[in-house]
Design an enzyme around this catalytic site. Structure first.
Site, PDB file in Angstrom:
ATOM      1  N   GLU A   1      29.189  -3.323  94.162  1.00  0.00           N
ATOM      2  CA  GLU A   1      29.910  -4.350  93.720  1.00  0.00           C
ATOM      3  C   GLU A   1      31.249  -4.447  94.891  1.00  0.00           C
ATOM      4  O   GLU A   1      31.511  -5.390  95.509  1.00  0.00           O
ATOM      5  CB  GLU A   1      30.607  -4.243  92.590  1.00  0.00           C
ATOM      6  CG  GLU A   1      31.564  -5.414  92.144  1.00  0.00           C
ATOM      7  CD  GLU A   1      32.091  -5.362  90.903  1.00  0.00           C
ATOM      8  OE1 GLU A   1      31.670  -4.820  90.002  1.00  0.00           O
ATOM      9  OE2 GLU A   1      33.113  -5.795  90.425  1.00  0.00           O
TER      10      GLU A   1
ATOM     11  N   ARG B   1      39.748  -2.566  81.951  1.00  0.00           N
ATOM     12  CA  ARG B   1      38.680  -2.690  81.093  1.00  0.00           C
ATOM     13  C   ARG B   1      38.359  -1.548  80.037  1.00  0.00           C
ATOM     14  O   ARG B   1      38.153  -1.882  79.016  1.00  0.00           O
ATOM     15  CB  ARG B   1      37.214  -3.094  81.660  1.00  0.00           C
ATOM     16  CG  ARG B   1      36.088  -3.757  80.806  1.00  0.00           C
ATOM     17  CD  ARG B   1      34.902  -4.082  81.454  1.00  0.00           C
ATOM     18  NE  ARG B   1      34.785  -5.290  81.927  1.00  0.00           N
ATOM     19  CZ  ARG B   1      34.628  -6.389  81.426  1.00  0.00           C
ATOM     20  NH1 ARG B   1      34.297  -6.254  80.064  1.00  0.00           N
ATOM     21  NH2 ARG B   1      34.542  -7.606  81.890  1.00  0.00           N
TER      22      ARG B   1
ATOM     23  N   GLU C   1      25.301  -5.317  81.231  1.00  0.00           N
ATOM     24  CA  GLU C   1      26.018  -4.095  80.827  1.00  0.00           C
ATOM     25  C   GLU C   1      25.807  -3.594  79.355  1.00  0.00           C
ATOM     26  O   GLU C   1      26.031  -2.399  79.174  1.00  0.00           O
ATOM     27  CB  GLU C   1      27.536  -4.131  81.388  1.00  0.00           C
ATOM     28  CG  GLU C   1      27.548  -4.416  82.690  1.00  0.00           C
ATOM     29  CD  GLU C   1      29.054  -4.804  83.233  1.00  0.00           C
ATOM     30  OE1 GLU C   1      29.597  -6.033  83.216  1.00  0.00           O
ATOM     31  OE2 GLU C   1      29.807  -4.122  83.762  1.00  0.00           O
TER      32      GLU C   1
HETATM   33  N1  MTE Z   1      19.611  -4.286  86.376  1.00  0.00           N
HETATM   34  C1  MTE Z   1      18.871  -3.598  87.550  1.00  0.00           C
HETATM   35  N2  MTE Z   1      17.649  -3.611  87.366  1.00  0.00           N
HETATM   36  N3  MTE Z   1      19.638  -3.531  88.508  1.00  0.00           N
HETATM   37  C2  MTE Z   1      20.813  -3.358  88.681  1.00  0.00           C
HETATM   38  O1  MTE Z   1      21.452  -3.198  90.025  1.00  0.00           O
HETATM   39  N4  MTE Z   1      23.131  -3.884  87.502  1.00  0.00           N
HETATM   40  C3  MTE Z   1      23.902  -3.998  86.142  1.00  0.00           C
HETATM   41  C4  MTE Z   1      22.899  -4.974  85.473  1.00  0.00           C
HETATM   42  N5  MTE Z   1      21.710  -4.732  85.289  1.00  0.00           N
HETATM   43  C5  MTE Z   1      21.615  -3.749  87.714  1.00  0.00           C
HETATM   44  C6  MTE Z   1      21.099  -4.265  86.433  1.00  0.00           C
HETATM   45  C7  MTE Z   1      25.018  -4.210  86.339  1.00  0.00           C
HETATM   46  S1  MTE Z   1      26.435  -3.173  86.727  1.00  0.00           S
HETATM   47  C8  MTE Z   1      25.603  -5.894  86.047  1.00  0.00           C
HETATM   48  S2  MTE Z   1      27.184  -6.032  86.227  1.00  0.00           S
HETATM   49  C9  MTE Z   1      24.443  -6.782  85.726  1.00  0.00           C
HETATM   50  O2  MTE Z   1      23.196  -6.332  86.029  1.00  0.00           O
HETATM   51  C10 MTE Z   1      24.824  -7.751  86.981  1.00  0.00           C
HETATM   52  O3  MTE Z   1      24.021  -8.892  86.846  1.00  0.00           O
HETATM   53  P1  MTE Z   1      24.141 -10.019  85.892  1.00  0.00           P
HETATM   54  O4  MTE Z   1      25.490 -10.414  85.837  1.00  0.00           O
HETATM   55  O5  MTE Z   1      23.233 -10.935  86.212  1.00  0.00           O
HETATM   56  O6  MTE Z   1      23.754  -9.446  84.316  1.00  0.00           O
HETATM   57  N1  LUZ Z   2      34.289  -6.541  88.005  1.00  0.00           N
HETATM   58  C1  LUZ Z   2      35.576  -6.871  87.982  1.00  0.00           C
HETATM   59  C2  LUZ Z   2      33.685  -6.138  86.807  1.00  0.00           C
HETATM   60  O1  LUZ Z   2      35.959  -7.317  89.141  1.00  0.00           O
HETATM   61  N2  LUZ Z   2      36.082  -7.326  87.100  1.00  0.00           N
HETATM   62  C3  LUZ Z   2      35.376  -7.177  85.848  1.00  0.00           C
HETATM   63  O2  LUZ Z   2      36.112  -7.198  84.856  1.00  0.00           O
HETATM   64  C4  LUZ Z   2      34.063  -6.432  85.754  1.00  0.00           C
HETATM   65  N3  LUZ Z   2      33.742  -6.118  84.548  1.00  0.00           N
HETATM   66  C5  LUZ Z   2      32.417  -5.501  84.754  1.00  0.00           C
HETATM   67  C6  LUZ Z   2      31.838  -4.953  85.861  1.00  0.00           C
HETATM   68  N4  LUZ Z   2      32.533  -5.436  86.788  1.00  0.00           N
HETATM   69 MO1  MOS Z   3      28.515  -4.194  87.302  1.00  0.00          MO
HETATM   70  S1  MOS Z   3      29.570  -2.592  87.139  1.00  0.00           S
HETATM   71  O1  MOS Z   3      29.767  -5.450  86.980  1.00  0.00           O
HETATM   72  O2  MOS Z   3      28.117  -4.284  88.904  1.00  0.00           O
END
Ligand code: MTE
Ligand code: LUZ
Ligand code: MOS
Length: 759
Positions: A226, A304, A707
């Site tokens: 991220e 958070r 998540e």
């Molecule tokens: N699933 C897979 N296969 N790979 C990933 O890197 N990241 C997770 C989740 N699921 C991830 C995953 C995280 S930390 C987040 S925030 C969300 O996917 C991000 O994607 P979304 O916003 O489309 O759910």
């Molecule tokens: N990233 C962020 C995050 O910048 N703000 C958020 O609130 C958050 N929450 C979940 C995962 N990534």
């Molecule tokens: Mo997920 S920790 O918001 O990349």
């Protein structure tokens, strides 16, 4: 709807950063990082490294033309350490050579002298020294000080929560290609193409429009990309612009372990009070977050933690204190759940202690305090639906959990050295970036004259199924088959200023942006259809199964005919869409507001069997009722639930991140750091999606899912604890995670010294 990328992955055809054909003049970069965790650099001698075979360039902080700064929230993080090193592995130089082996060999020849400074690895110690990043913060609801007097029971405790390494299959990497006129294109493995773009521009001292960042897909990010993918994209771009050559940097697994941050370890103190029925009256918690050496995303993650500190429960009087504490570890960063899991773990620990003190089953206290419509969170947002309770009740009924608890009790009565444990874990996770401004997204949709469609969003595919979700949305919007839709890679020249793909909100934000663009084009097509068919705009129209319908009746006009007619009538077949989540606000002075669009979660039941002679255990079953709204793709959502669960179980049980007091990572590879595998995962995982649960803000009723299911894994800790107490009801058990078999054994036999003899 299948996962669009599935076949490519299975055949090994999906392309990642370093799969694209290598230009013959490609150079390779490697990093020289600090050998010690804290100190002042008195000299940095690069002459030997520069003279090594194959070396093309060596760059230090002094070579950065722009601003040497990559901190995402607070500007406290130089890309290359300048004067002071703050953790082992802190990058001091980038070596560029004709091969990656030569680059690594040369990096080992860099000579550095560092005057050591005190090393802090513990967040409480850092707090005591005043090493706090950003302000410490407090949320408060009700009158906690007065409430203690009316409690029939109160208990205190402490938690020591371990970190977690992301272990994305694809380690950090980037490739940069210099272009004409000083421009640079960077192929990155990042959840945040715009963060990479703007930080590369800053490092190079050029405007954002000189930098193009492209992302095909990630072999997993999980939060680890991220923010912290930015650095590697910057190193590649810096090396490419300095040498005029395409440059690739790919970390080995051990390098990735050592250089990058992880989920934050926390140390927390709690106190909880209840009336004689187990109704929670008051909760106080103090969280000390181990931020590592720089701010990174820690202040956001801390926030958070605070938002999720009371978990799925209503607490009328609460005080939540949290401080982000600077230590000499690599900067810890986003990891699926983003601080939420730590907040929830402490609350569940408090409930466990309360239950043990009162002799009321943990699940009874949980059930009696679940959030209900009209309740307020400690930050003022009110609960708008009954889904926390609905998922709990459905899980209890569907999986017959009352008899399951009886079955566990009778098993434990009959068995002396093998014990079972069963724990329920409700999850209520806020959906939206807690920084309100990040809740925006753009998308670009093209319809080609043959009726095929291409869409770019600001979102990034990291395995979570975004591509599949976006295709499903456009397929519904246009009434055409998903095979007509190509979801393009992500590129900063097509969609600008994107927020990271994170916070589980990527489909919510980017899906709605894509939908807005599609509906705009659809509106233009409607005018063409009415003109072609000679019908006025009084009756309804739609496209279903690729045919135009008027008043629900199929016409002769097909999707492809409609599109080519529209083109001949000189209709714009492209549109940009934009979405910003409505009705969000948060006042950081008063620490109240409505930070979340909605909440997402459900209830899990986790059952384990523990061998009380050896400390070994297995997870027998996990049974879940999850609120997924109306899924765009059931297989994608199911995959998200199962994958997140695996990471949550691993975090709580076996993923044991160990640093020594000098700040050195001891568990620095996959031999010493264990992650769940197929054998560890329960034989039985049941997942039911809550029905009648469309989410109004989500595209076509869908709901954020990435998540929240991770936090179901927290249940395993309390299932193990129950089994341990069934073996020894007087054992004083600590809230230390992960609860590895070693820790289980030490908890069961506290008087036996199990530490290896020191020689
Ligand atoms: N699933 C897979 N296969 N790979 C990933 O890197 N990241 C997770 C989740 N699921 C991830 C995953 C995280 S930390 C987040 S925030 C969300 O996917 C991000 O994607 P979304 O916003 O489309 O759910
Ligand atoms: N990233 C962020 C995050 O910048 N703000 C958020 O609130 C958050 N929450 C979940 C995962 N990534
Ligand atoms: Mo997920 S920790 O918001 O990349």
């Amino acid at each position: 709807m299948k996962n669009i990328d599935g076949a490519l992955h299975v055949r090994g055809e999906a392309e990642f950063v370093d799969d694209a054909i290598r230009p013959s003049n490609m150079a390779y970069a490697a990093i020289f990082g600090s050998p010690i965790a804290h100190g002042r650099v008195s000299s940095l001698d690069t002459s030997k490294a520069l003279a090594a075979p194959g070396v093309l360039a060596l760059l230090t902080a002094a070579d950065i033309r722009g601003t040497n700064e990559v901190g995402p929230i607070i500007q406290d993080e130089p890309l290359l350490a300048d004067g002071v090193v703050r953790y082992i592995g802190h990058p001091l130089a980038v070596v560029v050579a004709e091969s990656s082996a030569e680059a690594r060999a040369a990096a080992r020849l860099v000579q550095v002298e560092i005057q050591p400074l005190p090393v802090i690895t513990d967040p409480r110690a850092a707090f005591a020294e005043g090493q706090v990043i950003g302000p410490a913060r407090t949320f408060q609801i009700g009158d906690p000080d007065a409430a203690w007097a009316s409690c029939a029971f109160s208990v205190r405790g402490t938690c020591d929560i371990g970190g977690q390494e992301h272990v994305y299959l694809e380690t950090q990497r980037a490739r940069a290609v210099p272009l004409e006129n000083g421009r640079v294109r960077v192929y990155a493995s990042t959840q945040s193409p715009y963060a990479a773009q703007k930080h590369i521009a800053k490092i190079l001292g050029v405007a954002n429009n000189q930098v193009e960042v492209e992302v095909q897909r990630l072999g997993g990010g999980f939060g680890g990309k991220e923010d912290q993918a930015t650095h590697w994209a910057c190193f590649a771009a810096l090396a490419a612009t300095e040498t005029g050559l395409p440059v690739e940097i790919v970390l080995r697994r051990d390098e990735d372990f050592r250089h990058t941050g992880k989920r934050h370890p926390y140390k927390s103190d709690f106190r909880i009070g209840a009336d004689e029925t187990g109704k929670i009256l008051v909760y106080e918690v103090r969280h000390f977050q181990n931020a590592g050496a720089t701010a990174d995303l820690s202040p956001g993650i801390l926030e958070r933690t605070m938002f999720h500190s009371t978990g799925s429960y209503f607490v009328p009087n609460a005080r939540i204190f949290a401080a982000s504490c600077r230590t000499n570890l690599p900067p810890n960063t986003a990891f699926r759940g983003f601080g939420g899991p730590q907040g929830m773990f402490v609350m569940e620990s408090a409930i466990a202690r309360l239950s043990e003190e009162m002799g009321i089953p943990r699940e009874t206290i949980q059930a009696n305090n679940l959030l209900a419509p009209g309740d307020s969170f400690p930050y003022g947002q009110s609960v708008e639906d009954d889904r926390t309770r609905r998922a709990w009740s459905r899980a209890v009924a569907k999986y017959d959990l009352h008899s399951a608890f009886e079955r566990v009790d009778s098993f434990n009565r009959e068995n002396a050295t093998t014990k079972k444990g069963l724990a329920l874990m409700p999850v209520t996770f806020g959906i939206s970036f807690t920084s309100t401004f990040l809740n925006q997204a753009g998308a670009l949709v093209h319809v080609y004259t043959d009726g095929s469609v291409a869409v770019t969003t600001g979102g990034v595919e990291m395995g979570q199924g975004l591509t599949t979700n976006i295709a499903a949305i456009l397929s519904k919007a246009f009434g055409i088959g998903p095979e007509r839709i190509r979801v393009e890679n992500t590129n900063t020249t097509r969609v600008a200023n994107m927020s990271p793909s994170a916070a589980s909100a990527t489909t919510l934000l980017n899906g709605n942006a894509a939908l807005a663009a599609a509906l705009e084009i659809r509106g233009r097509l409607e005018r063409v259809a009415r003109a072609e068919l000679g019908v006025d705009d009084s009756g309804s129209w739609s496209i279903r199964d690729e045919m135009v319908h008027i008043e629900g009746r199929k016409t002769e006009l097909s999707w492809t005919d409609l599109v080519s007619k529209a083109y001949l009538r000189r209709t714009d077949l492209s549109a940009h869409g934009f979405f910003a989540t409505p009705d969000l606000e948060f006042d950081k002075k008063r620490e109240t507001g409505r930070p979340f669009a909605y909440h997402s979660g459900g209830t899990a039941a986790v059952e384990i069997t523990l061998d009380c002679l050896r400390g070994r255990y297995q997870v027998d079953a996990v049974k879940i009722v999850h609120d997924a709204g109306r899924p765009l793709s059931r297989v994608v959502d199911l995959g998200q639930v199962e994958g997140a669960l695996a990471q949550g179980l691993g975090w709580m049980t076996m993923e044991d991140l160990q640093y020594d007091e000098t700040g050195r990572l001891l568990s620095s590879n996959l031999a010493s750091y264990k992650v769940p595998d197929a054998f560890f995962m329960p034989d039985r995982i049941d997942v039911e999606f809550l029905d009648d649960a469309d989410e109004v803000l989500g595209p076509y009723g869908s709901k954020a899912i990435g998540e929240p299911p991770l936090m179901y894994g927290i249940g395993v800790f309390f299932a193990l604890r129950q089994a341990m107490r069934a073996f020894d009801s007087t054992a004083e058990l600590a809230f230390v995670s992960p609860l590895t078999p070693e820790r289980v054994l030490m908890g069961l036999y506290p008087s036996v010294d199990l530490e290896p003899a020191k020689t």
